[in-house]
Design a protein around this motif. Structure first.
Motif, mmCIF file in Angstrom:
data_model
loop_
_atom_site.group_PDB
_atom_site.id
_atom_site.type_symbol
_atom_site.label_atom_id
_atom_site.label_comp_id
_atom_site.label_asym_id
_atom_site.label_seq_id
_atom_site.Cartn_x
_atom_site.Cartn_y
_atom_site.Cartn_z
ATOM 1 N N SER B 29 6.327 25.906 5.543
ATOM 2 C CA SER B 29 6.221 24.620 4.849
ATOM 3 C C SER B 29 7.168 23.643 5.552
ATOM 4 O O SER B 29 7.959 24.050 6.410
ATOM 5 N N LYS B 30 7.106 22.370 5.194
ATOM 6 C CA LYS B 30 8.015 21.386 5.799
ATOM 7 C C LYS B 30 9.467 21.793 5.602
ATOM 8 O O LYS B 30 10.279 21.723 6.505
ATOM 9 N N ALA B 31 9.777 22.244 4.389
ATOM 10 C CA ALA B 31 11.156 22.646 4.077
ATOM 11 C C ALA B 31 11.556 23.861 4.919
ATOM 12 O O ALA B 31 12.672 23.928 5.435
ATOM 13 N N LYS B 34 12.125 22.850 8.548
ATOM 14 C CA LYS B 34 13.398 22.140 8.656
ATOM 15 C C LYS B 34 14.568 23.146 8.660
ATOM 16 O O LYS B 34 15.481 23.039 9.489
ATOM 17 N N THR B 35 14.519 24.105 7.753
ATOM 18 C CA THR B 35 15.566 25.135 7.701
ATOM 19 C C THR B 35 15.601 25.909 9.016
ATOM 20 O O THR B 35 16.671 26.178 9.570
ATOM 21 N N MET B 36 14.411 26.268 9.527
ATOM 22 C CA MET B 36 14.330 27.034 10.772
ATOM 23 C C MET B 36 14.982 26.263 11.926
ATOM 24 O O MET B 36 15.772 26.827 12.691
ATOM 25 N N ASP B 55 11.198 14.869 11.200
ATOM 26 C CA ASP B 55 9.944 14.524 10.512
ATOM 27 C C ASP B 55 8.807 14.319 11.510
ATOM 28 O O ASP B 55 7.684 14.753 11.279
ATOM 29 N N LYS B 56 9.127 13.669 12.650
ATOM 30 C CA LYS B 56 8.124 13.436 13.688
ATOM 31 C C LYS B 56 7.604 14.766 14.223
ATOM 32 O O LYS B 56 6.407 14.935 14.454
ATOM 33 N N LEU B 57 8.525 15.696 14.439
ATOM 34 C CA LEU B 57 8.157 17.014 14.953
ATOM 35 C C LEU B 57 7.219 17.720 13.988
ATOM 36 O O LEU B 57 6.208 18.300 14.385
ATOM 37 N N MET B 58 7.531 17.638 12.698
ATOM 38 C CA MET B 58 6.684 18.265 11.678
ATOM 39 C C MET B 58 5.279 17.694 11.722
ATOM 40 O O MET B 58 4.301 18.417 11.689
ATOM 41 N N LYS B 59 5.195 16.378 11.822
ATOM 42 C CA LYS B 59 3.876 15.719 11.867
ATOM 43 C C LYS B 59 3.111 16.131 13.114
ATOM 44 O O LYS B 59 1.901 16.331 13.076
#
Lengths: 92, 92
Positions: B29-31, B34-36, B55-59
Motif C-alpha cells: 500500500s502507499k503507507a 513509504k515505510t519500505m 509521493d511522485k515515486l508512488m504515483k
C-alpha cells in the motif's frame, strides 16, 4: 546497510565478478554468462536439462547480437527469474 | 545458496516484510511503500530532500491507480535504482 541495499550491492558485485574475467569489464561475454549461470544458478541449469537452453538464454539477452550482456540486460534476467519464483511460491 | 540466489531471496523477503503489514499481503500500500523506502533506502530519501518525491515515486509505480504496488512493480524500482547506481560508479 539495509537488506535492500545489501541485495543491490550483491547484484552489482556478482555481475562485476564475472564480467571482469575477460575482454570488456563492463559486459558479460557468452563464456562469462555461461560461467555465471553454472556457478550462481545451478538449480536453473539442472531444471532445464536441455543443454541448448543456455544458448537460447544468451541469444534472448544479447539484444544487439554482439555476444555481450551488459548490466541492464543482466538485471532483466534476474528480475524475470525472481518474479517467476515469486509467482510459483506466492505464500509461505 | 549462491550469491545471486541470496540476492533474489533478499528481494523476495524484503518485499514480503513490508507488503504483509496491512491489507493485501501480496502488494505494498502507499503507507507500506513509504515505510519500505524510509527503512530500506534512507540515503535515497535523504538525497531527494523534497518530501513530494516519495509521493511522485508512488504515483509512477502505481500503474493502475489502485494505490498498491505489486512485486513486479517493486522489482522495476529496484532494477532502476541498481542500474542508476551502476552507471554512477561503473568502476572501482
Amino acid at each position: 546497510m539495509s537488506q535492500l541495499e545489501t541485495a543491490m550491492a550483491i547484484l552489482l558485485k556478482t555481475f562485476d565478478k564475472y564480467s571482469g574475467a575477460e575482454g570488456n569489464k563492463d559486459t558479460l561475454s557468452k563464456a562469462e554468462l555461461k560461467t555465471m549461470i553454472e556457478k550462481e544458478l545451478p538449480s536453473l541449469l539442472k531444471a532445464s536439462k536441455n543443454p541448448e537452453d543456455c544458448d537460447k538464454l544468451m541469444k534472448a539477452l544479447d539484444h544487439n547480437g554482439d555476444s555481450e550482456v551488459d548490466f541492464n540486460e543482466f538485471i532483466v534476467l534476474v528480475s524475470a527469474l525472481t518474479c517467476a519464483c515469486h509467482n510459483r511460491c506466492p505464500k509461505k
